[in-house]
Design an enzyme around this catalytic site. Structure first.
Site, mmCIF file in Angstrom:
data_model
loop_
_atom_site.group_PDB
_atom_site.id
_atom_site.type_symbol
_atom_site.label_atom_id
_atom_site.label_comp_id
_atom_site.label_asym_id
_atom_site.label_seq_id
_atom_site.Cartn_x
_atom_site.Cartn_y
_atom_site.Cartn_z
ATOM 1 N N GLU A 262 0.829 -1.203 0.000
ATOM 2 C CA GLU A 262 0.000 0.000 0.000
ATOM 3 C C GLU A 262 0.866 1.258 0.000
ATOM 4 O O GLU A 262 0.531 2.260 -0.657
ATOM 5 C CB GLU A 262 -0.943 -0.006 1.202
ATOM 6 C CG GLU A 262 -2.020 -1.077 1.151
ATOM 7 C CD GLU A 262 -2.864 -0.978 -0.113
ATOM 8 O OE1 GLU A 262 -3.398 0.115 -0.391
ATOM 9 O OE2 GLU A 262 -2.987 -1.991 -0.822
ATOM 10 N N TRP A 265 1.967 1.683 -3.509
ATOM 11 C CA TRP A 265 0.915 2.272 -4.348
ATOM 12 C C TRP A 265 0.962 3.797 -4.251
ATOM 13 O O TRP A 265 0.831 4.503 -5.267
ATOM 14 C CB TRP A 265 -0.472 1.776 -3.912
ATOM 15 C CG TRP A 265 -0.955 0.546 -4.623
ATOM 16 C CD1 TRP A 265 -1.044 -0.710 -4.114
ATOM 17 C CD2 TRP A 265 -1.398 0.457 -5.983
ATOM 18 N NE1 TRP A 265 -1.526 -1.571 -5.066
ATOM 19 C CE2 TRP A 265 -1.762 -0.891 -6.221
ATOM 20 C CE3 TRP A 265 -1.540 1.381 -7.020
ATOM 21 C CZ2 TRP A 265 -2.243 -1.319 -7.450
ATOM 22 C CZ3 TRP A 265 -2.026 0.947 -8.249
ATOM 23 C CH2 TRP A 265 -2.371 -0.388 -8.450
ATOM 24 N N TRP A 293 -19.617 10.401 -21.280
ATOM 25 C CA TRP A 293 -20.223 10.282 -19.954
ATOM 26 C C TRP A 293 -21.604 10.944 -19.926
ATOM 27 O O TRP A 293 -21.851 11.931 -20.610
ATOM 28 C CB TRP A 293 -19.329 10.951 -18.904
ATOM 29 C CG TRP A 293 -17.957 10.380 -18.784
ATOM 30 C CD1 TRP A 293 -16.799 10.908 -19.291
ATOM 31 C CD2 TRP A 293 -17.589 9.159 -18.131
ATOM 32 N NE1 TRP A 293 -15.731 10.097 -18.978
ATOM 33 C CE2 TRP A 293 -16.183 9.009 -18.275
ATOM 34 C CE3 TRP A 293 -18.300 8.186 -17.428
ATOM 35 C CZ2 TRP A 293 -15.482 7.936 -17.743
ATOM 36 C CZ3 TRP A 293 -17.603 7.102 -16.897
ATOM 37 C CH2 TRP A 293 -16.220 6.989 -17.057
ATOM 38 N N ASN A 328 -10.687 3.298 2.471
ATOM 39 C CA ASN A 328 -10.232 3.098 1.093
ATOM 40 C C ASN A 328 -11.167 2.176 0.313
ATOM 41 O O ASN A 328 -11.412 2.392 -0.877
ATOM 42 C CB ASN A 328 -8.809 2.531 1.068
ATOM 43 C CG ASN A 328 -8.251 2.442 -0.335
ATOM 44 O OD1 ASN A 328 -8.137 3.443 -1.025
ATOM 45 N ND2 ASN A 328 -7.920 1.233 -0.777
#
Length: 416
Positions: A262, A265, A293, A328
């Site tokens: 993590e 990341w 979109w 998260n």
């Protein structure tokens, strides 16, 4: 006898602060300075600004305990630093390097008028050091992480500041703005150190199993402290590596390694922003920049206010609105719902998060949104969809988290 300025930016700490260390090694007087930059202050981010200014207050208290103090000025950093150099006769300005496009442009301008010495510290490994053999940056996480792990790890050289810092006299300083403190995240370096120690001794060996549970305190809860450098990336990595080395068995070692991943990341997204600053304006994947979109103010507002009718999505969004933070796993669930279920532009969500997150970080927030939307650095993530019902069942199995943030569901049976 020489004087230097320590320009505090995203490094609100004195422990393991390489900019401060370098300044103290060379100069007899070091002046801690924070500049309120109108360009940054004008952005909508009330909860994060409150955390920042209360963190600065804590830093000033720490410095005063060592016979120093924080000098606060406001204005264009180029002009303010030039004025301070003139006032103090400082030979050089020391600062921790930042990787955002605005920070790099700002530092370039400062360097034209003032001697600016940038030190590492925002990440454990600088983006320039984790590259392919030809020098090109990695754009996929797995090879980036393999190279990151293969590079040498320095011994634990986490630097401790001296008990006495140079006294600062005869310099004017503006008053710090007053903000109420976030009860969920008390600001400051002392709190960051406490949380790191608690995580190291109590949670890191169960992290792999509990980190995705919305109803448990299974994460480090350190992200706001990383955001403003109240804790150094280097100390976090040392702690994680140390936990891996002392783990009692293979399972707990893998759990500690999960936290290392993590941290990597975070460094990967900082590297992406460093090499590809345009990701703040458009999708990383050029083939996915023209997605048609949907536009629906009604659906967007329902998502923002936690009124979509999907329990776990609404719980996460209400937690964000009330506390300035979201788990998260919740960030992935809500981002997937906005982009894959409502088919609304991921940039709407990116902006909303940056306005409300206490730990809002340009690189991590942008990287996370592009990853979930499927327009970022992953090889083939466009088909990844988080089922908002299964996610609630899997990561809030007893409905505890959802009932807390969506109280109108308190008496609804668990199966629903």
């Amino acid at each position: 006898m020489s004087t230097a300025i320590w320009w505090v930016r995203r490094d609100l700490r004195i422990i393991d602060n390489l900019a401060l260390r370098q300044a103290l090694r060379i100069h007899s007087t070091v002046i801690p300075v924070f500049i309120i930059d109108p360009h940054l202050l004008n952005k909508k981010a009330a909860v994060r600004q409150a955390f920042l200014f209360n963190g600065l207050r804590r830093l000033d208290q720490t410095l005063r305990g060592r016979d120093s103090r924080l000098i606060l000025r406001q204005g264009d950093p180029v002009e303010v630093l030039a004025q301070l150099v003139s006032e103090t006769g400082s030979a050089v300005v020391y600062a921790e390097e930042d990787f955002s496009p605005y920070a790099r442009e700002r530092d370039h301008k400062v360097g034209k008028t003032t001697t600016l010495n940038l030190q590492p510290g925002l990440t454990y490994r600088h983006p320039l050091t984790v590259v392919k053999q030809d020098g090109d940056p990695y754009t996929i996480f797995t090879p980036f992480s393999k190279v990151w792990k293969s590079l040498p790890f320095l011994d634990d050289l986490t630097w401790q500041p001296p008990a006495q810092l140079p006294h600062i006299a005869n310099l004017t300083s503006e008053a710090l703005p007053q903000f109420a403190e976030n009860s969920l995240f008390p600001p400051g370096e002392v709190e960051a150190q406490h949380r790191l120690k608690t995580f190291e001794t109590e949670l890191i060996y169960t992290y792999a199993d509990q980190r995705d549970r919305l109803d448990l305190d299974g994460t480090s809860s350190l992200s706001p402290y990383f955001r403003f450098g109240m804790l150094s990336a280097r100390q976090a990595v040392y702690t994680a590596i140390g936990a891996m080395k002392t783990a009692p068995d293979h399972i707990t070692r893998k759990s500690a390694e999960t936290w290392v991943n993590e941290l990597i990341w975070r460094e990967f997204y900082q590297s992406i922003l460093y090499y590809f600053p345009d990701v703040l304006k458009q999708a990383f994947n050029p083939k996915l920049r023209q997605i048609p979109w949907r536009t629906s103010i009604k659906d967007l507002q329902a998502w923002q206010q936690g009124l979509t009718g999907y329990p776990v999505v609404d719980a996460c969004m209400r937690q964000l609105a009330e506390t300035g933070w979201m788990h998260n796993r919740g960030r992935m669930i809500t981002a997937s719902f906005l982009t894959k279920d409502l088919l609304l532009n991921w940039q709407e969500g990116e902006t909303w998060f940056m306005q409300h997150l206490v730990d809002g970080d340009l690189a991590s927030n942008n990287g996370g949104w592009q990853w979930t939307a499927g327009v970022g650095t992953d090889a083939a993530p466009y088909f990844r969809i988080f089922n908002p019902i299964l996610q609630g069942q899997q990561h809030d199995p007893n409905g505890t988290y959802t009932r807390r943030w969506v109280p109108e569901l308190t008496k609804v049976p668990l199966e629903y």
